[in-house]
Design a protein around this motif. Structure first.
Motif, PDB file in Angstrom:
ATOM      1  N   ARG A 267       0.827  -1.214   0.000  1.00 42.49           N
ATOM      2  CA  ARG A 267       0.000   0.000   0.000  1.00 42.49           C
ATOM      3  C   ARG A 267       0.859   1.260   0.000  1.00 42.49           C
ATOM      4  O   ARG A 267       0.617   2.205  -0.747  1.00 42.49           O
ATOM      5  CB  ARG A 267      -0.892   0.022   1.240  1.00 42.49           C
ATOM      6  CG  ARG A 267      -1.942  -1.051   1.283  1.00 42.49           C
ATOM      7  CD  ARG A 267      -2.682  -0.884   2.589  1.00 42.49           C
ATOM      8  NE  ARG A 267      -3.592  -1.981   2.844  1.00 42.49           N
ATOM      9  CZ  ARG A 267      -4.163  -2.169   4.012  1.00 42.49           C
ATOM     10  NH1 ARG A 267      -3.894  -1.345   4.998  1.00 42.49           N
ATOM     11  NH2 ARG A 267      -4.999  -3.165   4.189  1.00 42.49           N
ATOM     12  N   TYR A 268       1.859   1.259   0.880  1.00 45.99           N
ATOM     13  CA  TYR A 268       2.669   2.465   1.045  1.00 45.99           C
ATOM     14  C   TYR A 268       3.507   2.769  -0.193  1.00 45.99           C
ATOM     15  O   TYR A 268       3.895   3.920  -0.417  1.00 45.99           O
ATOM     16  CB  TYR A 268       3.600   2.323   2.249  1.00 45.99           C
ATOM     17  CG  TYR A 268       2.881   2.103   3.561  1.00 45.99           C
ATOM     18  CD1 TYR A 268       1.642   2.675   3.802  1.00 45.99           C
ATOM     19  CD2 TYR A 268       3.445   1.309   4.554  1.00 45.99           C
ATOM     20  CE1 TYR A 268       0.982   2.463   5.001  1.00 45.99           C
ATOM     21  CE2 TYR A 268       2.789   1.089   5.756  1.00 45.99           C
ATOM     22  CZ  TYR A 268       1.556   1.670   5.966  1.00 45.99           C
ATOM     23  OH  TYR A 268       0.896   1.459   7.156  1.00 45.99           O
ATOM     24  N   CYS A 270       2.603   1.501  -3.370  1.00 43.62           N
ATOM     25  CA  CYS A 270       1.757   1.345  -4.556  1.00 43.62           C
ATOM     26  C   CYS A 270       2.361   0.331  -5.531  1.00 43.62           C
ATOM     27  O   CYS A 270       2.332   0.510  -6.756  1.00 43.62           O
ATOM     28  CB  CYS A 270       1.543   2.692  -5.250  1.00 43.62           C
ATOM     29  SG  CYS A 270       0.728   3.917  -4.195  1.00 43.62           S
ATOM     30  N   THR A 309      -3.327  -9.818  -6.693  1.00 46.96           N
ATOM     31  CA  THR A 309      -4.521  -9.197  -6.123  1.00 46.96           C
ATOM     32  C   THR A 309      -5.783 -10.029  -6.336  1.00 46.96           C
ATOM     33  O   THR A 309      -6.773  -9.840  -5.627  1.00 46.96           O
ATOM     34  CB  THR A 309      -4.734  -7.797  -6.710  1.00 46.96           C
ATOM     35  OG1 THR A 309      -4.828  -7.888  -8.135  1.00 46.96           O
ATOM     36  CG2 THR A 309      -3.571  -6.881  -6.335  1.00 46.96           C
ATOM     37  N   GLU A 421      -3.141   0.875  11.304  1.00 45.57           N
ATOM     38  CA  GLU A 421      -3.459   0.034  10.150  1.00 45.57           C
ATOM     39  C   GLU A 421      -3.062  -1.421  10.383  1.00 45.57           C
ATOM     40  O   GLU A 421      -3.753  -2.335   9.939  1.00 45.57           O
ATOM     41  CB  GLU A 421      -2.774   0.580   8.908  1.00 45.57           C
ATOM     42  CG  GLU A 421      -3.371   1.884   8.420  1.00 45.57           C
ATOM     43  CD  GLU A 421      -2.933   2.187   6.992  1.00 45.57           C
ATOM     44  OE1 GLU A 421      -3.181   1.350   6.108  1.00 45.57           O
ATOM     45  OE2 GLU A 421      -2.337   3.232   6.776  1.00 45.57           O
ATOM     46  N   SER A 441      -8.237  -3.332  -0.549  1.00 48.77           N
ATOM     47  CA  SER A 441      -7.796  -2.007  -1.006  1.00 48.77           C
ATOM     48  C   SER A 441      -8.518  -0.864  -0.317  1.00 48.77           C
ATOM     49  O   SER A 441      -8.020   0.260  -0.293  1.00 48.77           O
ATOM     50  CB  SER A 441      -7.979  -1.887  -2.520  1.00 48.77           C
ATOM     51  OG  SER A 441      -9.353  -2.049  -2.864  1.00 48.77           O
ATOM     52  N   THR A 444      -6.538   1.309   2.087  1.00 49.19           N
ATOM     53  CA  THR A 444      -5.358   2.005   1.601  1.00 49.19           C
ATOM     54  C   THR A 444      -5.111   3.313   2.345  1.00 49.19           C
ATOM     55  O   THR A 444      -6.052   4.006   2.722  1.00 49.19           O
ATOM     56  CB  THR A 444      -5.496   2.313   0.093  1.00 49.19           C
ATOM     57  OG1 THR A 444      -4.393   3.121  -0.307  1.00 49.19           O
ATOM     58  CG2 THR A 444      -6.771   3.095  -0.192  1.00 49.19           C
TER      59      THR A 444
END
Length: 469
Positions: A267-268, A270, A309, A421, A441, A444
């Protein structure tokens, strides 16, 4: 070096070579220096306590080891037959508590700056600071090149048993540990060509570390090196629920933790392909009696994790566990060797973050130490590295999760957000293991506000912030 006092001479492990090189090259760095402060309350028999440490040194070769590198092609470790150690004593009774705290802080800072002479054994220091009539602060300082957390737990356990026996006028008989020399010999038998091929395939296409720029704060005031740490813990009931989840799904705790960290990094950054470090025990499963050996085995290896994913979360975690098992077959390889086989340039790090799931022997002696002294607290210390962001798990009855970070790159608000998180994601995975990865997602960090419902769900899971300074 007197020949009559030499017991053995042999090579260093690849990990030891890396530690020696970095310690000599950056003499001001305290990266491989460790403090283990322990509070002791009671009528301590100081003479017996010092004698117990001497017997531990007499018993284990690695604690009688020095290192030589000058004027030889490859460095060597030299084991002495006899090495005398001493317990440095300080009496600070009568000093105000606030002044004692300042002195302790100053002591730790100055002790950390004292350089270890690698050519002289033993690479540890012992200090006993008396703060009241019945309370002592014991400080055990050592260099990582001679021990790791697993071995340190063995040493401390033996020392306490010997101390009790000396106080009672008895003798402790230990079974002999397999010597560290046997691990050195085992290393020489490994197929280095096979290992090289494994790491080249594993890291194919990786040319730079996964960047953490998305979550960095570029306006931080700190210019000099400074690290800090934030911790939280689960209640005992929550910890049991977590371990029950991993057991039911045939996952290890390490797999689940690595999975969560991989998702967060994805996430951090991408990215669906990320690289981070994973710390392993380094004790080969096919070496008999390795669990009782004393030395430095722990190692940090790169994990190249891909997130599909469309894949179901539990299925992906099982694949990740298989990957972790494969890495373990080559866990003796030094990071320097691995980077040389990769496409990452030497002037760049392999990664900027790593995961540690602490795994040390359970110490019956520490938990049930009898006699005239009580262990008030094994205070431990921050898990120091030269990487900017790290996750450390202490799997106790109330599991502790710690995030250490470089204050020059991250601020407290950012780290607090990561912790939030982590907790929410852990809870969500445990209640929704069959969800597809892409369906995570909605958590995020691009969303500035996290689902209120999930926050409440996490709160119901009984998280507790650790009151640890």
């Amino acid at each position: 070096m007197k020949a009559e006092n030499i017991e053995d001479i042999y090579k260093l492990t690849p990990v030891q070579e890396g530690m020696l090189f970095h310690s000599l090259y950056e003499r001001e760095s305290s990266l491989y220096f460790f403090h283990v402060p322990i509070g002791l309350r009671g009528n301590l028999n100081i003479e017996a306590f010092e004698a117990a440490w001497q017997k531990v040194v007499d018993r284990h070769a690695i604690w009688r080891t020095a290192f030589y590198w000058e004027d030889i092609d490859n460095p060597l470790q030299v084991v002495y037959k006899k090495v005398e150690i001493s317990l440095n004593q300080y009496d600070w009774r009568g000093i105000e508590r606030a002044d004692q705290e300042e002195r302790l802080k100053s002591f730790y800072e100055s002790d950390r700056k004292l350089y270890f002479d690698f050519s002289q054994p033993c690479l540890m220091r012992l200090a006993l600071i008396r703060l009241t009539d019945d309370y002592y602060e014991f400080v055990w300082s050592f260099h990582h090149i001679i021990t790791d957390g697993w071995s340190s737990a063995i040493i401390l356990d033996e020392c306490l048993q010997i101390y009790e026996a000396l106080c009672e006028g008895k003798e402790v008989r230990f079974t002999s540990n397999r010597p560290f020399r046997d691990y050195i010999d085992w290393l020489q038998e490994q197929n280095i060509a096979k290992t090289e091929n494994f790491w080249r395939q594993t890291l194919a296409g990786i040319k730079a570390p996964t960047p953490l720029t998305y979550i960095e704060n570029k306006q931080l005031p700190f210019q000099e090196e400074r690290y800090d740490q934030e911790k939280f813990k689960l209640s005992e009931a929550s910890t049991k629920a977590l371990l029950s989840f991993t057991a039911q799904n045939r996952l290890t705790l390490a797999t689940l933790v690595n999975g969560i960290w991989s998702i967060l990094l994805s996430r951090y950054t991408c990215r669906n392909n990320i690289v981070y470090g994973c710390t392993v025990t380094g004790r080969p499963v096919d070496l008999a009696e390795v669990d009782s050996m004393v030395g430095v085995f722990i190692n940090t290896l790169p994990m190249n994790v891909k997130l599909n994913t469309e894949q179901q979360l539990l299925s992906w975690l099982q694949d990740l566990q298989t990957q972790l098992v494969e890495v373990r077959h080559h866990e003796y390889t030094s990071l320097t060797q691995i980077q040389g086989w990769s496409e990452v340039p030497r002037d760049l790090p392999m990664f900027e973050t790593f995961v540690v799931v602490e795994n040390v022997p359970d110490s019956q002696s520490i938990r049930s130490w009898k006699g005239n002294v009580e262990i008030v607290a094994d205070k431990g210390e921050y898990f120091r590295t030269n990487y900017p962001l790290n996750l450390v798990i202490y799997p106790e009855s109330e599991m502790i999760v710690a995030i250490s970070y470089d204050c020059r790159r991250f601020d407290l608000a950012t780290i607090t957000g990561i912790i939030t998180e982590f907790k929410i994601l852990l809870q969500y995975i445990m209640t929704n293991p069959f969800v597809k990865i892409k369906d995570l997602s909605f958590l995020t960090p691009k969303q500035q506000q996290i689902s209120t419902a999930l926050e409440k769900e996490a709160a119901l899971f009984d998280w507790e912030l650790a009151a640890i300074s």
